[in-house]
Design a protein around this motif. Structure first.
Motif, short mmCIF file in Angstrom:
data_model
loop_
_atom_site.label_atom_id
_atom_site.label_comp_id
_atom_site.label_asym_id
_atom_site.label_seq_id
_atom_site.Cartn_x
_atom_site.Cartn_y
_atom_site.Cartn_z
N SER A 25 13.30 -16.22 32.18
CA SER A 25 13.36 -14.97 33.30
C SER A 25 12.60 -15.34 34.32
CB SER A 25 12.76 -13.61 32.48
OG SER A 25 13.67 -13.26 31.40
N SER A 39 21.73 -6.87 42.14
CA SER A 39 22.65 -5.91 41.42
C SER A 39 24.27 -6.37 41.94
CB SER A 39 22.46 -4.33 41.29
OG SER A 39 22.54 -4.00 42.69
N THR A 62 26.77 -15.21 35.56
CA THR A 62 26.67 -13.72 35.23
C THR A 62 27.84 -12.98 34.43
OG1 THR A 62 27.43 -13.39 37.46
CG2 THR A 62 25.10 -13.47 37.25
N ALA A 67 21.90 -12.67 33.31
CA ALA A 67 21.77 -11.23 33.14
C ALA A 67 20.84 -10.92 34.54
CB ALA A 67 21.39 -10.72 31.97
N SER A 69 18.62 -7.77 35.78
CA SER A 69 18.04 -6.59 35.25
C SER A 69 16.76 -6.19 35.97
CB SER A 69 17.99 -6.70 33.65
OG SER A 69 16.72 -7.68 33.60
N ASN A 73 16.59 -4.42 39.86
CA ASN A 73 17.46 -5.47 39.93
C ASN A 73 17.30 -6.78 40.33
OD1 ASN A 73 19.47 -3.60 38.47
ND2 ASN A 73 19.53 -2.50 40.46
#
Length: 115
Positions: A25, A39, A62, A67, A69, A73
């Protein structure tokens, strides 16, 4: 979780234990430290044996393994389990929507020791 500045592609090497589950991440910010809203953007991570190869050994997107998030975003999570030969590869994480490289580096695959 790593924080990367989106104004300039960040060099970040990844070490991957072959065929294991992997999660990375990263938080994407601009040069002022403000969140970059991703986003709706299409992101792809391409892994190649050589930078100049036209064929990738793996492509993540994606649509499946990446992802976006977070409240702003701007958190990108890359989750995968792929089987690659033990060696060093090259990769980049690319924002197709904005035509921008987010991060790049070596993708180092290590093999199992206990066989």
């Amino acid at each position: 979780m790593a924080t990367l500045t989106a104004i300039k592609a960040a060099n970040y090497d990844i070490t991957y234990y072959n065929a294991d589950s992997y999660d990375l991440s990263v938080t994407i910010t601009d040069q002022d430290g403000s969140a970059v809203d991703l986003s709706g953007d299409t992101l792809t991570m391409t892994i190649k044996k050589k930078k100049t190869n036209t064929t990738a050994v793996a492509t993540l997107s994606t649509a499946s393994e990446i992802a976006v998030s977070g409240a702003s975003n701007n958190v990108v999570t890359i989750s995968f389990n792929i089987d690659l030969d033990e060696r060093s590869y090259y990769y980049d994480l690319y924002n197709n929507t904005d035509d921008d490289t987010i991060m790049y580096g070596m993708f180092i695959v290590t093999g199992e020791v206990h066989a």
